[in-house]
Design an enzyme around this catalytic site. Sequence first.
Site, PDB file in Angstrom:
ATOM      1  N   ALA A  81       0.829  -1.206   0.000  1.00 20.83           N
ATOM      2  CA  ALA A  81       0.000   0.000   0.000  1.00 20.83           C
ATOM      3  C   ALA A  81       0.864   1.257   0.000  1.00 20.83           C
ATOM      4  O   ALA A  81       0.550   2.242  -0.688  1.00 20.83           O
ATOM      5  CB  ALA A  81      -0.948  -0.009   1.196  1.00 20.83           C
ATOM      6  N   ALA A  84       2.218   1.764  -3.468  1.00 21.20           N
ATOM      7  CA  ALA A  84       1.145   2.266  -4.331  1.00 21.20           C
ATOM      8  C   ALA A  84       0.860   3.737  -4.060  1.00 21.20           C
ATOM      9  O   ALA A  84       0.752   4.555  -4.991  1.00 21.20           O
ATOM     10  CB  ALA A  84      -0.125   1.436  -4.127  1.00 21.20           C
ATOM     11  N   GLU A  85       0.751   4.103  -2.784  1.00 18.00           N
ATOM     12  CA  GLU A  85       0.451   5.500  -2.448  1.00 18.00           C
ATOM     13  C   GLU A  85       1.592   6.423  -2.853  1.00 18.00           C
ATOM     14  O   GLU A  85       1.367   7.532  -3.322  1.00 18.00           O
ATOM     15  CB  GLU A  85       0.147   5.657  -0.965  1.00 18.00           C
ATOM     16  CG  GLU A  85      -0.257   7.082  -0.636  1.00 18.00           C
ATOM     17  CD  GLU A  85      -1.153   7.211   0.574  1.00 18.00           C
ATOM     18  OE1 GLU A  85      -1.442   8.360   0.918  1.00 18.00           O
ATOM     19  OE2 GLU A  85      -1.569   6.196   1.146  1.00 18.00           O
ATOM     20  N   THR A  86       2.817   5.964  -2.695  1.00 16.62           N
ATOM     21  CA  THR A  86       3.974   6.767  -3.112  1.00 16.62           C
ATOM     22  C   THR A  86       3.905   7.061  -4.608  1.00 16.62           C
ATOM     23  O   THR A  86       4.027   8.212  -5.034  1.00 16.62           O
ATOM     24  CB  THR A  86       5.286   6.032  -2.772  1.00 16.62           C
ATOM     25  OG1 THR A  86       5.371   5.890  -1.348  1.00 16.62           O
ATOM     26  CG2 THR A  86       6.496   6.772  -3.299  1.00 16.62           C
TER      27      THR A  86
END
Length: 172
Positions: A81, A84-86
Amino acid sequence: MDGNHTRTGRLAGVPGDYDDEIGAARVPEHLRDWLADVGVGALVAKLGIVFEELSAERSVATMPVAGNTQVVGLLHGGASAALAETLGSFAATLHAGPGRIAVGVDLNATHHRAASEGMVRGVCTAIQLGRNVTSHEIVISDSAGRRVCTARITNLLRDTPAPQTRPETEGA
């Protein structure tokens, strides 16, 4: 240069030299000045995320499984996660442009299979690049190219907040 930056490009009041951090993450040369003020973030450095490509439309990075596992030795879902967020947040910030920031408002991730060794690679693709909202899909695959995780992030685009200043106190 806006009023928040000094002549050298550094944010006023922000200490530190992020050249090593930016270099270790292999930020593309044309984006290094953009991150010189703030670096890539402590979590990016701790997770060992290395960028291959960064743009609003498509961003790619790798992350080692080793060091990012949960107790039984599998890649931690939170690490997926975070990767992905980065990727999604960096892509949204690039789309936002100078003087604007991206703020994540929704992140969801579906974990398809475990990874226990090697590297994972995240490929972030724009779904919608709007004036105030962006959405990106991130596919994370293992070293064999098998899908480990699919994530989607939505970011709100806002103007960079003005630096907070302390009010002067009388008699100080």
